[in-house]
Motif scaffolding. Structure first.
Motif, PDB file in Angstrom:
ATOM      1  N   ARG A 146      -7.063  10.302  -2.618  1.00 35.04           N
ATOM      2  CA  ARG A 146      -8.338   9.980  -3.268  1.00 35.04           C
ATOM      3  C   ARG A 146      -8.165   8.874  -4.313  1.00 35.04           C
ATOM      4  N   GLU A 147      -7.056   8.928  -5.036  1.00 31.40           N
ATOM      5  CA  GLU A 147      -6.836   7.974  -6.130  1.00 31.40           C
ATOM      6  C   GLU A 147      -6.555   6.565  -5.610  1.00 31.40           C
ATOM      7  N   THR A 148      -5.702   6.457  -4.584  1.00 28.74           N
ATOM      8  CA  THR A 148      -5.280   5.125  -4.109  1.00 28.74           C
ATOM      9  C   THR A 148      -6.114   4.625  -2.940  1.00 28.74           C
ATOM     10  N   GLY A 149      -6.858   5.515  -2.282  1.00 30.89           N
ATOM     11  CA  GLY A 149      -7.608   5.122  -1.085  1.00 30.89           C
ATOM     12  C   GLY A 149      -8.603   4.009  -1.344  1.00 30.89           C
ATOM     13  N   VAL A 150      -9.301   4.082  -2.493  1.00 35.22           N
ATOM     14  CA  VAL A 150     -10.319   3.074  -2.798  1.00 35.22           C
ATOM     15  C   VAL A 150      -9.680   1.704  -3.004  1.00 35.22           C
ATOM     16  N   SER A 151      -8.619   1.662  -3.829  1.00 38.24           N
ATOM     17  CA  SER A 151      -7.951   0.381  -4.089  1.00 38.24           C
ATOM     18  C   SER A 151      -7.337  -0.185  -2.812  1.00 38.24           C
ATOM     19  N   MET A 152      -6.730   0.669  -1.996  1.00 36.53           N
ATOM     20  CA  MET A 152      -6.136   0.203  -0.737  1.00 36.53           C
ATOM     21  C   MET A 152      -7.210  -0.331   0.192  1.00 36.53           C
ATOM     22  N   PHE A 153      -8.372   0.318   0.193  1.00 41.24           N
ATOM     23  CA  PHE A 153      -9.476  -0.157   1.042  1.00 41.24           C
ATOM     24  C   PHE A 153      -9.975  -1.508   0.549  1.00 41.24           C
ATOM     25  N   TYR A 154     -10.201  -1.621  -0.761  1.00 40.77           N
ATOM     26  CA  TYR A 154     -10.664  -2.892  -1.331  1.00 40.77           C
ATOM     27  C   TYR A 154      -9.716  -4.031  -0.977  1.00 40.77           C
ATOM     28  N   THR A 155      -8.452  -3.856  -1.300  1.00 36.43           N
ATOM     29  CA  THR A 155      -7.482  -4.942  -1.097  1.00 36.43           C
ATOM     30  C   THR A 155      -7.303  -5.249   0.388  1.00 36.43           C
ATOM     31  N   SER A 156      -7.302  -4.222   1.225  1.00 33.05           N
ATOM     32  CA  SER A 156      -7.135  -4.454   2.664  1.00 33.05           C
ATOM     33  C   SER A 156      -8.301  -5.237   3.238  1.00 33.05           C
ATOM     34  N   ILE A 157      -9.511  -4.947   2.767  1.00 36.11           N
ATOM     35  CA  ILE A 157     -10.684  -5.687   3.238  1.00 36.11           C
ATOM     36  C   ILE A 157     -10.588  -7.152   2.815  1.00 36.11           C
ATOM     37  N   VAL A 158     -10.189  -7.377   1.566  1.00 36.65           N
ATOM     38  CA  VAL A 158     -10.026  -8.759   1.090  1.00 36.65           C
ATOM     39  C   VAL A 158      -8.979  -9.486   1.919  1.00 36.65           C
ATOM     40  N   LEU A 159      -7.844  -8.829   2.140  1.00 39.88           N
ATOM     41  CA  LEU A 159      -6.772  -9.454   2.919  1.00 39.88           C
ATOM     42  C   LEU A 159      -7.203  -9.692   4.364  1.00 39.88           C
ATOM     43  N   PHE A 160      -7.928  -8.719   4.938  1.00 38.62           N
ATOM     44  CA  PHE A 160      -8.374  -8.851   6.327  1.00 38.62           C
ATOM     45  C   PHE A 160      -9.261 -10.081   6.498  1.00 38.62           C
ATOM     46  N   PHE A 161     -10.296 -10.172   5.683  1.00 44.13           N
ATOM     47  CA  PHE A 161     -11.215 -11.306   5.808  1.00 44.13           C
ATOM     48  C   PHE A 161     -10.586 -12.590   5.287  1.00 44.13           C
ATOM     49  N   GLY A 162      -9.689 -12.459   4.319  1.00 43.99           N
ATOM     50  CA  GLY A 162      -9.004 -13.646   3.811  1.00 43.99           C
ATOM     51  C   GLY A 162      -8.165 -14.322   4.875  1.00 43.99           C
ATOM     52  N   PHE A 163      -7.382 -13.540   5.602  1.00 44.51           N
ATOM     53  CA  PHE A 163      -6.572 -14.121   6.683  1.00 44.51           C
ATOM     54  C   PHE A 163      -7.440 -14.523   7.868  1.00 44.51           C
ATOM     55  N   ASP A 167       0.834  -1.206   0.000  1.00 47.38           N
ATOM     56  CA  ASP A 167       0.000   0.000   0.000  1.00 47.38           C
ATOM     57  C   ASP A 167       0.865   1.252   0.000  1.00 47.38           C
ATOM     58  N   THR A 168       1.954   1.207   0.735  1.00 45.73           N
ATOM     59  CA  THR A 168       2.860   2.358   0.787  1.00 45.73           C
ATOM     60  C   THR A 168       3.456   2.639  -0.583  1.00 45.73           C
ATOM     61  N   ILE A 169       3.861   1.574  -1.271  1.00 39.13           N
ATOM     62  CA  ILE A 169       4.447   1.743  -2.604  1.00 39.13           C
ATOM     63  C   ILE A 169       3.431   2.373  -3.554  1.00 39.13           C
ATOM     64  N   HIS A 170       2.192   1.857  -3.538  1.00 37.53           N
ATOM     65  CA  HIS A 170       1.152   2.423  -4.406  1.00 37.53           C
ATOM     66  C   HIS A 170       0.917   3.902  -4.092  1.00 37.53           C
ATOM     67  N   PHE A 171       0.833   4.224  -2.803  1.00 41.19           N
ATOM     68  CA  PHE A 171       0.539   5.600  -2.411  1.00 41.19           C
ATOM     69  C   PHE A 171       1.672   6.533  -2.807  1.00 41.19           C
ATOM     70  N   LEU A 172       2.905   6.167  -2.494  1.00 41.01           N
ATOM     71  CA  LEU A 172       4.036   7.052  -2.774  1.00 41.01           C
ATOM     72  C   LEU A 172       4.272   7.207  -4.281  1.00 41.01           C
ATOM     73  N   ALA A 173       4.046   6.120  -5.021  1.00 40.60           N
ATOM     74  CA  ALA A 173       4.204   6.218  -6.468  1.00 40.60           C
ATOM     75  C   ALA A 173       3.191   7.207  -7.049  1.00 40.60           C
ATOM     76  N   LYS A 174       1.946   7.110  -6.595  1.00 42.57           N
ATOM     77  CA  LYS A 174       0.911   8.028  -7.068  1.00 42.57           C
ATOM     78  C   LYS A 174       1.180   9.450  -6.565  1.00 42.57           C
ATOM     79  N   TYR A 175       1.685   9.565  -5.355  1.00 43.67           N
ATOM     80  CA  TYR A 175       2.003  10.880  -4.773  1.00 43.67           C
ATOM     81  C   TYR A 175       3.060  11.595  -5.613  1.00 43.67           C
ATOM     82  N   ARG A 176       4.082  10.858  -5.997  1.00 43.16           N
ATOM     83  CA  ARG A 176       5.133  11.472  -6.800  1.00 43.16           C
ATOM     84  C   ARG A 176       4.603  11.902  -8.169  1.00 43.16           C
ATOM     85  N   GLN A 177       3.740  11.065  -8.728  1.00 43.96           N
ATOM     86  CA  GLN A 177       3.130  11.410 -10.013  1.00 43.96           C
ATOM     87  C   GLN A 177       2.286  12.674  -9.877  1.00 43.96           C
ATOM     88  N   GLU A 178       1.533  12.787  -8.775  1.00 47.52           N
ATOM     89  CA  GLU A 178       0.704  13.967  -8.543  1.00 47.52           C
ATOM     90  C   GLU A 178       1.563  15.217  -8.364  1.00 47.52           C
TER      91      GLU A 178
END
Length: 808
Positions: free
Chosen positions: A713-730, A685-696
């Motif tokens: 705003r751009e990465t928050g939705v994807s991070m939320f989706y994946t985190s929820i999947v990972l949370f319930f998955g584990f 998640d950090t990599i996705h956020f910082l990569a998008k931050y630098r682009q912005e």
């Protein structure tokens, strides 16, 4: 230059994938079939997990013991605590049951009530002889009463071995052949012979038979693990696919994702078979783990495809952008996740090495499968319908993103104070963490065999063997009276330790010989004096019947002796205290120049292995942090950015460790994996956020606040989706019957949840607060790898994709 190369590389990859669809799909099918053929090489481990390197001192001592006396964990015990057993009919049935095991090929010896023999003196021939307590079978109540009197009052040699004279509990000892204890034959004995015979006896007599012993416990525990692999795969598929469907509201997208992860699971089993690794309690977790990690990959790719389709309506261009824009990002995040697992390969534990190899290879495999299968399948499918794109406009997701943005804008001080308070509280909790080295702690508490373990602990003080090996440094040194006296004093200390059972050794046999010499009088059950010793030994030397008894306690040269005791399931701290007490007594009783005495046994080896793993935890986690920091440095070329990015990922690990201390969850082989796994995943998640931050930053002419909120705003939705999947998955691992697996699932889920909040709240807050030192052109230089291509590059790509669009 590297940036252009990276862009060009992914353009080439996109063209290859989209132009060679059929060939790639056929190749995936062929590789899958090849991996399926390797499943035959998979086998479940029939030994305890050895957490120590082969050349570790504790392993060397244990191996030396096995070389002298053979496998020590070959005892299976049957027990009955019921007064109705002491009837003519039931006792004869019990003896018949015991006799039935003697004819089995897997059985070396059986010792039951019927096999007990009195050691009696033959004065004429000056030797000892063995007479059975029961010559044939019990016929009258008088015989039964006489037997009970002999057992419970006259012969202490057998007390706490085959019976408990205080509770009248009776047991039978079945010694398996040592060469089959760690093979599949052990499983065949348990399921095909032991359990059916015991069940038939219970049905005929209405008596409750308790079964235990390490071979039996290990077999049923191993079977539980095998059974849970299927359950976890089904649960992981069910939970992640349900969440996926709730997000996308598309059966088609859900089916494609399930297809990809199922192939990934097949490849994982194939990797295990190809490498000829054993299925252990750790490698059994990898298949469901791949499902949990693979679904977020599918979310990123499918979400990007649908976003692009909605943006410009060109399906082929959308699929090309999925590969070029998301491919590099998912590669980097999967590499960091695989790196978190790969650090286990650098430990000296075979168990962890194999886990690290299989997990890291499987994670990279699932990435490749996602990148190939998803775009190719969508080329054959019709254009997405409006209802498939509705999830892109969900208001509640927008509300969640607005809440995060508002917190970062208005409540940064609150975020910092909360983080500091959690950090301090967690540090206090960390000091309360305990280490557990128990062989049975993680076993299912509800399983019948676990209840039987507790039964034998209560009646006979445990089933886990602890061995003391006495080396007298000379042949026939064991039978010297001075040695026997020293061993007897050590046994008296063992008797004073409530967590240990009554010890068994040659000392007991010598005491029994003196009792026999004095016509079976129980008050003479003691070591002989030096004067008596010569007479008693002369009788013993003439008694060939004693040789078989001696062979279990003394080696053929008479140089080595063993003292065997059994231990209850106790904590590591208590076990260390007991070991220290025994070692202190040993050092006092056995001079180094004359004796070499060591303490060993499976329980001790496992406990030492757990301590060893704790040291390796620090090493593997440090390596994971270092390796991922190097990735960050290579991608962002900024030391300051590395420091800022590590803070929100290390804080959740500290919080989880603090929770373990407060909740009483110990550090053990299962929970020790939590930190490296969670760190490797959460840093994505950090990599996705910082990569998008630098682009912005570049797009907004280095306007920091606008860039932070844009990235959020751009990465928050994807991070939320994946985190929820990972949370319930584990979280599905909490349905396990094994305590360690439950703890692993709950702790990783909690850590990833903390990590999501930390990356969405603390990381952007730090970037805003440190904007002068972090967000400037000198610090944020041109990246070595452009993880998320710039939008202007995409426009250039559109002009150059005419040929690809015509011939995908």
């Amino acid at each position: 230059m590297l940036k252009l190369f990276t862009k060009g590389f992914w353009d080439v990859v996109a063209r290859i994938i989209l132009r060679n669809k059929i060939a790639i799909l056929l190749s995936i099918v062929a590789i899958t079939v090849l991996f399926i053929t390797q499943w035959n090489h998979m086998r479940f481990t029939y030994t305890e997990a050895n957490l120590l390197p082969d050349d570790h001192e504790v392993n060397i001592v244990y191996t030396d013991f096995l070389n002298i006396f053979g496998e020590e964990g070959n005892l299976v015990v049957l027990g009955v605590k019921d007064s109705s057993l002491f009837t003519v009919e039931h006792l004869n049935a019990w003896n018949k049951l015991s006799e039935a095991f003697k004819s089995l090929d897997e059985v070396e010896a059986v010792v039951s009530i019927k096999d007990l023999k009195k050691l009696v003196k033959n004065t004429e021939e000056e030797r000892f002889e063995l007479e059975p307590f029961i010559t044939d079978s019990i016929h009258t109540n008088r015989q039964l009463d006489s037997l009970q009197e002999d057992l419970f009052q006259k012969y202490p040699f057998y007390d706490n071995f085959l019976f408990n004279k205080n509770t009248k509990t009776i047991r039978t000892a079945i010694y398996l052949r040592k060469d089959i204890v760690n093979t599949a034959a052990r499983k065949d004995f348990v399921f095909d012979a032991l359990l059916p015979k015991v069940e038939a006896f219970e049905k005929a007599t209405n008596l409750d038979v308790r079964i235990s012993g390490m071979p039996y416990v290990r077999t049923l525990n191993a079977q539980n693990i095998v059974d849970e692999i299927g359950k976890f795969i089904a649960l992981a598929l069910g939970v992640t696919s349900l969440i996926f469907f709730l997000f996308f509201r598309s059966f088609r997208a859900t089916f494609i994702s399930l297809l990809v992860v199922c192939i990934g699971v097949m490849w994982t089993f194939g990797i295990i078979g190809f490498l000829q690794y054993e299925l252990t309690v750790l490698t059994a977790l990898i298949p469901p783990l791949i499902i949990v990690i693979g679904i977020p990959n599918c979310i990123f790719l499918i979400n990007k495809y649908q976003h692009e389709v909605k943006l410009h309506g060109n399906k082929v261009r959308s699929l090309q952008r999925v590969i070029t824009k998301v491919g590099n990002a998912t590669l980097m995040t999967n590499v960091t996740t695989a790196s978190g697992f790969a650090t286990f390969m650098l430990t000296e534990s075979t168990l962890l090495k194999e886990f690290g190899v299989v997990a890291s290879l499987s994670i990279l495999s699932i990435f490749i499968l996602c990148l190939l299968i998803i775009p190719i399948i969508y080329t054959f499918l019709p254009f997405p319908k409006d209802r498939h794109l509705e999830h892109l406009n969900k208001r509640w997701i927008g509300g969640f993103v607005n809440w995060m943005e508002r917190m970062v804008k208005e409540r940064r001080i609150t975020i910092y104070i909360t983080s500091i308070v959690l950090l301090i509280a967690s540090m206090i909790g960390i000091y309360q963490i305990k280490i557990s080295g128990s062989l049975i702690e993680d076993m299912s508490k509800e399983a019948e065999f676990f209840q039987d373990i507790r039964f034998f602990e209560e009646e006979f003080n445990g089933i886990m063997p602890v061995e003391i090996l006495v080396d007298t440094k000379r042949k026939k040194g064991v039978m010297k009276l001075a040695t026997l006296k020293r061993m007897n004093e050590l046994e008296e200390l063992i008797l004073e330790i409530p967590e240990l059972s009554r010890p068994i050794s040659v000392v007991s046999l010598v005491k029994y010989s003196k009792q026999a010499y004095y016509n079976g009088n129980p008050k003479y059950y003691q070591l002989p004096t030096s004067q008596e010793n010569s007479f008693i030994l002369s009788y013993a030397k003439n008694s060939s019947s004693n040789l078989n008894l001696l062979s279990n306690f003394v080696d053929s040269t008479g140089q080595y002796a063993r003292i065997t005791t059994f231990m209850k399931d106790i904590g590591t701290d208590k076990m260390e205290d007991i070991e220290e007490d025994l070692q202190t007594k040993i050092n006092k009783l056995f001079p180094e120049e004359k004796y070499h005495v060591t303490i060993t046994g499976k329980a001790l080896v496992f406990q030492k292995g757990t301590k060893y793993l704790v040291k390796n935890l620090a090493i593997s986690l440090s390596l994971a942090i270092l390796l991922i920091s190097l990735f960050m440095a290579y991608m962002f070329r900024s030391f300051r950015m590395i420091v800022v990015s590590l803070v929100p990922n290390l804080l959740p690990l500290v919080i989880t460790a603090g929770l373990m201390g407060y909740l009483g969850v110990p550090i053990k082989p299962s929970t020790i994996l939590v930190f490296s796994i969670a760190f490797g995943i959460s840093v994505d998640d950090t990599i996705h956020f910082l990569a998008k931050y630098r682009q912005e930053l570049q797009a907004n002419h280095w306007k920091i606040r606008k860039s932070v909120y844009g990235a959020l705003r751009e990465t928050g939705v994807s991070m939320f989706y994946t985190s929820i999947v990972l949370f319930f998955g584990f979280l599905v691992f909490t349905f396990s019957s094994f305590g360690g697996t439950v703890a692993l699932g709950a702790l990783v889920s909690a850590t990833l949840l903390f990590a999501m909040l930390s990356n969405l709240l603390l990381l952007p807050s730090l970037l805003l607060s440190l904007e002068r030192n972090i967000a400037n052109k000198e610090v944020l230089k041109e990246p070595s790898i452009n993880i998320i291509p710039d939008e202007d590059e995409d426009e250039d790509d559109d002009e150059n994709q005419t040929e690809t669009n015509k011939n995908p």
